[in-house]
Motif scaffolding. Structure first.
Motif, PDB file in Angstrom:
ATOM      1  N   GLY A   1       0.826  -1.198   0.000  1.00 26.36           N
ATOM      2  CA  GLY A   1       0.000   0.000   0.000  1.00 26.36           C
ATOM      3  C   GLY A   1       0.866   1.255   0.000  1.00 26.36           C
ATOM      4  N   ALA A   2       0.250   2.380   0.262  1.00 26.39           N
ATOM      5  CA  ALA A   2       0.939   3.670   0.222  1.00 26.39           C
ATOM      6  C   ALA A   2       1.289   4.134   1.632  1.00 26.39           C
ATOM      7  CB  ALA A   2       0.070   4.725  -0.471  1.00 26.39           C
ATOM      8  N   LEU A   3       2.492   4.667   1.782  1.00 26.85           N
ATOM      9  CA  LEU A   3       2.935   5.264   3.041  1.00 26.85           C
ATOM     10  C   LEU A   3       3.106   6.761   2.811  1.00 26.85           C
ATOM     11  CD1 LEU A   3       3.956   4.959   5.972  1.00 26.85           C
ATOM     12  CD2 LEU A   3       6.263   4.648   5.035  1.00 26.85           C
ATOM     13  N   PRO A   4       2.125   7.593   3.208  1.00 25.10           N
ATOM     14  CA  PRO A   4       2.234   9.040   2.992  1.00 25.10           C
ATOM     15  C   PRO A   4       3.387   9.632   3.800  1.00 25.10           C
ATOM     16  CG  PRO A   4      -0.035   8.397   3.489  1.00 25.10           C
ATOM     17  CD  PRO A   4       0.829   7.224   3.821  1.00 25.10           C
ATOM     18  N   LEU A   5       4.198  10.457   3.146  1.00 27.81           N
ATOM     19  CA  LEU A   5       5.349  11.069   3.793  1.00 27.81           C
ATOM     20  C   LEU A   5       5.216  12.578   3.936  1.00 27.81           C
ATOM     21  CD1 LEU A   5       8.204   9.106   1.960  1.00 27.81           C
ATOM     22  CD2 LEU A   5       7.083   8.551   4.122  1.00 27.81           C
ATOM     23  N   ALA A   6       4.549  13.216   3.001  1.00 30.92           N
ATOM     24  CA  ALA A   6       4.377  14.668   3.050  1.00 30.92           C
ATOM     25  C   ALA A   6       3.120  15.042   2.288  1.00 30.92           C
ATOM     26  CB  ALA A   6       5.592  15.388   2.457  1.00 30.92           C
ATOM     27  N   ALA A   7       2.547  16.189   2.644  1.00 34.66           N
ATOM     28  CA  ALA A   7       1.322  16.640   1.982  1.00 34.66           C
ATOM     29  C   ALA A   7       1.342  18.151   1.837  1.00 34.66           C
ATOM     30  CB  ALA A   7       0.091  16.190   2.769  1.00 34.66           C
ATOM     31  N   TRP A   8       0.643  18.614   0.819  1.00 36.80           N
ATOM     32  CA  TRP A   8       0.502  20.036   0.565  1.00 36.80           C
ATOM     33  C   TRP A   8      -0.986  20.373   0.434  1.00 36.80           C
ATOM     34  CZ3 TRP A   8       4.231  16.940  -1.264  1.00 36.80           C
ATOM     35  CH2 TRP A   8       5.564  17.362  -1.208  1.00 36.80           C
ATOM     36  N   SER A   9      -1.350  21.513   0.979  1.00 39.10           N
ATOM     37  CA  SER A   9      -2.720  22.002   0.846  1.00 39.10           C
ATOM     38  C   SER A   9      -2.662  23.489   0.537  1.00 39.10           C
ATOM     39  CB  SER A   9      -3.494  21.762   2.141  1.00 39.10           C
ATOM     40  OG  SER A   9      -4.737  22.454   2.131  1.00 39.10           O
ATOM     41  N   PRO A  10      -3.495  23.980  -0.358  1.00 39.21           N
ATOM     42  CA  PRO A  10      -3.493  25.413  -0.677  1.00 39.21           C
ATOM     43  C   PRO A  10      -3.652  26.278   0.563  1.00 39.21           C
ATOM     44  CG  PRO A  10      -4.854  24.215  -2.243  1.00 39.21           C
ATOM     45  CD  PRO A  10      -4.481  23.242  -1.186  1.00 39.21           C
ATOM     46  N   ALA A  11      -4.415  25.797   1.534  1.00 43.70           N
ATOM     47  CA  ALA A  11      -4.653  26.590   2.733  1.00 43.70           C
ATOM     48  C   ALA A  11      -3.437  26.622   3.672  1.00 43.70           C
ATOM     49  CB  ALA A  11      -5.861  26.034   3.495  1.00 43.70           C
ATOM     50  N   ALA A  12      -2.533  25.634   3.536  1.00 40.78           N
ATOM     51  CA  ALA A  12      -1.394  25.529   4.459  1.00 40.78           C
ATOM     52  C   ALA A  12      -0.139  26.211   3.935  1.00 40.78           C
ATOM     53  CB  ALA A  12      -1.090  24.059   4.745  1.00 40.78           C
ATOM     54  N   GLY A  13      -0.151  26.698   2.692  1.00 42.70           N
ATOM     55  CA  GLY A  13       1.016  27.382   2.154  1.00 42.70           C
ATOM     56  C   GLY A  13       1.873  26.461   1.292  1.00 42.70           C
ATOM     57  N   PRO A  14       3.013  26.968   0.791  1.00 44.05           N
ATOM     58  CA  PRO A  14       3.812  26.205  -0.179  1.00 44.05           C
ATOM     59  C   PRO A  14       4.690  25.115   0.430  1.00 44.05           C
ATOM     60  CG  PRO A  14       4.853  28.324   0.267  1.00 44.05           C
ATOM     61  CD  PRO A  14       3.551  28.317   1.016  1.00 44.05           C
ATOM     62  N   GLU A  15       4.918  25.145   1.740  1.00 45.43           N
ATOM     63  CA  GLU A  15       5.806  24.166   2.345  1.00 45.43           C
ATOM     64  C   GLU A  15       5.073  22.872   2.666  1.00 45.43           C
ATOM     65  OE1 GLU A  15       7.786  25.827   5.684  1.00 45.43           O
ATOM     66  OE2 GLU A  15       8.900  27.290   4.518  1.00 45.43           O
ATOM     67  N   PRO A  16       5.784  21.727   2.583  1.00 42.66           N
ATOM     68  CA  PRO A  16       5.121  20.447   2.865  1.00 42.66           C
ATOM     69  C   PRO A  16       4.832  20.265   4.345  1.00 42.66           C
ATOM     70  CG  PRO A  16       7.478  20.119   2.549  1.00 42.66           C
ATOM     71  CD  PRO A  16       7.209  21.564   2.235  1.00 42.66           C
ATOM     72  N   ILE A  17       3.788  19.529   4.627  1.00 41.11           N
ATOM     73  CA  ILE A  17       3.469  19.112   5.988  1.00 41.11           C
ATOM     74  C   ILE A  17       4.016  17.699   6.168  1.00 41.11           C
ATOM     75  CG2 ILE A  17       1.646  18.701   7.650  1.00 41.11           C
ATOM     76  CD1 ILE A  17       1.957  21.619   6.831  1.00 41.11           C
ATOM     77  N   ALA A  18       5.013  17.539   7.035  1.00 38.43           N
ATOM     78  CA  ALA A  18       5.622  16.234   7.241  1.00 38.43           C
ATOM     79  C   ALA A  18       4.646  15.292   7.906  1.00 38.43           C
ATOM     80  CB  ALA A  18       6.893  16.374   8.078  1.00 38.43           C
ATOM     81  N   LEU A  19       4.562  14.059   7.408  1.00 40.01           N
ATOM     82  CA  LEU A  19       3.630  13.072   7.928  1.00 40.01           C
ATOM     83  C   LEU A  19       4.352  11.923   8.626  1.00 40.01           C
ATOM     84  CD1 LEU A  19       1.164  12.906   4.900  1.00 40.01           C
ATOM     85  CD2 LEU A  19       0.992  14.326   6.961  1.00 40.01           C
ATOM     86  N   VAL A  20       5.684  11.973   8.707  1.00 43.76           N
ATOM     87  CA  VAL A  20       6.459  10.945   9.404  1.00 43.76           C
ATOM     88  C   VAL A  20       7.440  11.629  10.350  1.00 43.76           C
ATOM     89  CG1 VAL A  20       6.284   9.185   7.628  1.00 43.76           C
ATOM     90  CG2 VAL A  20       8.080  10.888   7.453  1.00 43.76           C
TER      91      VAL A  20
END
Length: 462
Positions: free
Chosen positions: A443-462
């Motif tokens: 399966g998939a292991l999410p490592l980072a995510a981006w959202s228009p509301a959160a700005g250009p930097e990634p949100i670390a998920l690990v």
């Protein structure tokens, strides 16, 4: 280039921490109270004296262009809590570690580090110009090295042949009997692979030994893994007839290490994710970066043994200008980061991505190049994390579904027990996000995510 003067964000600093305990301890030292003589210069150096339990304060200095760290404390973690606290102080208050003259104790370490980096660059340039190796000393005897390689290849061939016989005996006796002999027989076989100088085969044998009795469906999983081991055995035994990229992959999979000797790739490398995994003996740090100009995704590995944290630590969400040198192999994902890289100050925007079907296609192509691949980096755009309904007495999981509802990827079991899942769900809020993940058969292991509301930097998920 404005890299040396770039001031990091607290989130980037915390992404360097080797574990949650270090993050907590570093946060406690992120105030001016325990620090004296803190300062920074325009070349990327940050330093300070931190009050500890002894009479003398700990001398802490960081070269943010590496980054690299030095501290007089006895901690075996890297970076230590003092380095994290100093960087958090510097990131959060521009006056607390303002510009100043580098003290002698910090200057000695900084000068030594930069002189070594310059010497390494000169050595590499000289070796490339002369067509030799970048070892800096006398080249090894090619004939002797060839003889050693041949002797090792003969031992691995003997080990692979013996392992083939072991698999044939297992299938002849039936998989149902695989759990009767216990783990000892598998460990003995793994030890024989170690004697054959094939640590990659040994690791796969140990994985086979852990499957019998591991839960419902273990017979199917054992058969699948036996097939992969058989494929690797036969690939090694017939390696002379393989294309060179695949042959290099086979050599790596059986446990023959090769240096990073590909053509250097200069680029602006965006740090997407960083996390550690441990087998109880060695801690492996995985750092994913993506080239802004080349479009290349690369994996940087660093190792720490005997309780030590891996040396490489990069600020997630930052961008580095520098060169990567790839390792040989079919996929050529792994690379080494050369000295002399610097932060540019730009955020790690997401790599170009696509829907779930594109991720499946990319993983399928990667498997064609490396059938033993565990996972492949994918970027999913406009996906929503949604729960999978439970049924037939089984617990439901989670999946990343296209916002259009056309397809979905299940999350790997490892992702379900991590707090990053709930961070991703909160970031999405039921809406589409961009996710960078490792996708494989589990399966998939999410490592980072981006959202228009959160700005250009990634949100670390690990």
């Amino acid at each position: 280039m404005n890299a040396p003067g770039v001031r990091w964000t607290p989130e980037q600093v915390l992404s360097l921490a080797p574990d949650a305990a270090s993050q907590k301890a570093g946060n406690k030292l992120a105030t001016a109270g325990p620090w004296s003589g803190a300062g920074s210069d325009g070349d990327g150096a940050v330093w300070g004296l931190c009050k500890g339990s002894g009479k003398k304060p700990y001398q802490t200095v960081v070269d943010t262009t590496g980054p690299a760290y030095s501290c007089s404390c006895p901690s075996r973690k890297f970076p230590c809590k003092h380095a994290l606290g100093l960087l958090l102080l510097w990131a959060g208050d521009e006056h607390a570690a303002g510009h100043g003259d580098v003290p002698d104790w910090a200057g000695q370490w900084l000068d030594g580090r930069r002189q070594r980096a310059e010497k390494q660059r000169e050595t590499e340039a000289g070796a490339e110009g002369a067509g030799g190796t970048a070892g800096g000393g006398r080249a090894a005897d090619p004939a002797a090295a060839h003889r050693r390689a041949e002797r090792r290849a003969e031992r691995i061939t003997a080990g692979a042949t013996e392992l083939e016989q072991r698999l044939a005996d297992l299938l002849r006796g039936g998989l149902a009997s695989a759990d009767h002999g216990g783990y000892g027989l598998w460990e003995e076989t793994a030890a024989r692979m170690v004697d054959a100088q094939a640590p990659g085969l040994a690791a796969r044998v140990r994985e086979l030994g852990a499957i019998p009795g591991s839960g419902p469906g273990w017979h199917v999983r054992l058969l699948e893994e036996c097939a992969l081991v058989h494929l690797l055995d036969t690939a090694w035994l017939g390696r002379d007839g393989l294309p060179e990229p695949l042959a290099a992959t086979v050599r790596t999979r059986v446990g023959i290490s090769s240096p990073a000797d590909g053509s250097p790739v200069p680029d602006r490398w965006r740090v997407l994710a960083q996390y550690d995994a441990s087998d109880g003996k060695v801690t492996t740090r995985r750092v994913w970066v993506h080239g802004a100009d080349s479009g290349r995704t690369a994996l940087l590995l660093s190792f720490g043994a005997a309780g030590r944290s891996p040396a490489l630590a990069l600020p997630v969400g930052g961008e580095l200008a520098g060169e990567l040198v790839p390792y040989p192999g079919a996929g050529q994902l792994r690379a080494d980061l050369r000295e002399g890289h610097r932060l540019t100050g730009e955020p790690a925007v997401p790599p170009p991505g696509g829907p779930v079907t594109a991720a499946l296609t990319a993983y399928g192509r990667a498997l064609a190049d490396d059938p033993w691949l565990e996972s492949w980096p994918v970027t999913l755009t406009d996906v929503v994390p949604v729960p999978v309904p439970s049924g037939d007495g089984t617990a439901g999981g989670w999946q990343l579904a296209d916002a259009s509802g056309d397809a979905a990827l299940p999350l790997a079991p490892a992702a379900l027990s991590r707090p990053g899942l709930w961070k991703l769900v909160a970031l999405s809020g039921g809406g589409p996000v961009t996710v960078f993940a490792e996708f494989g058969h589990a399966g998939a292991l999410p490592l980072a995510a981006w959202s228009p509301a959160a700005g250009p930097e990634p949100i670390a998920l690990v």
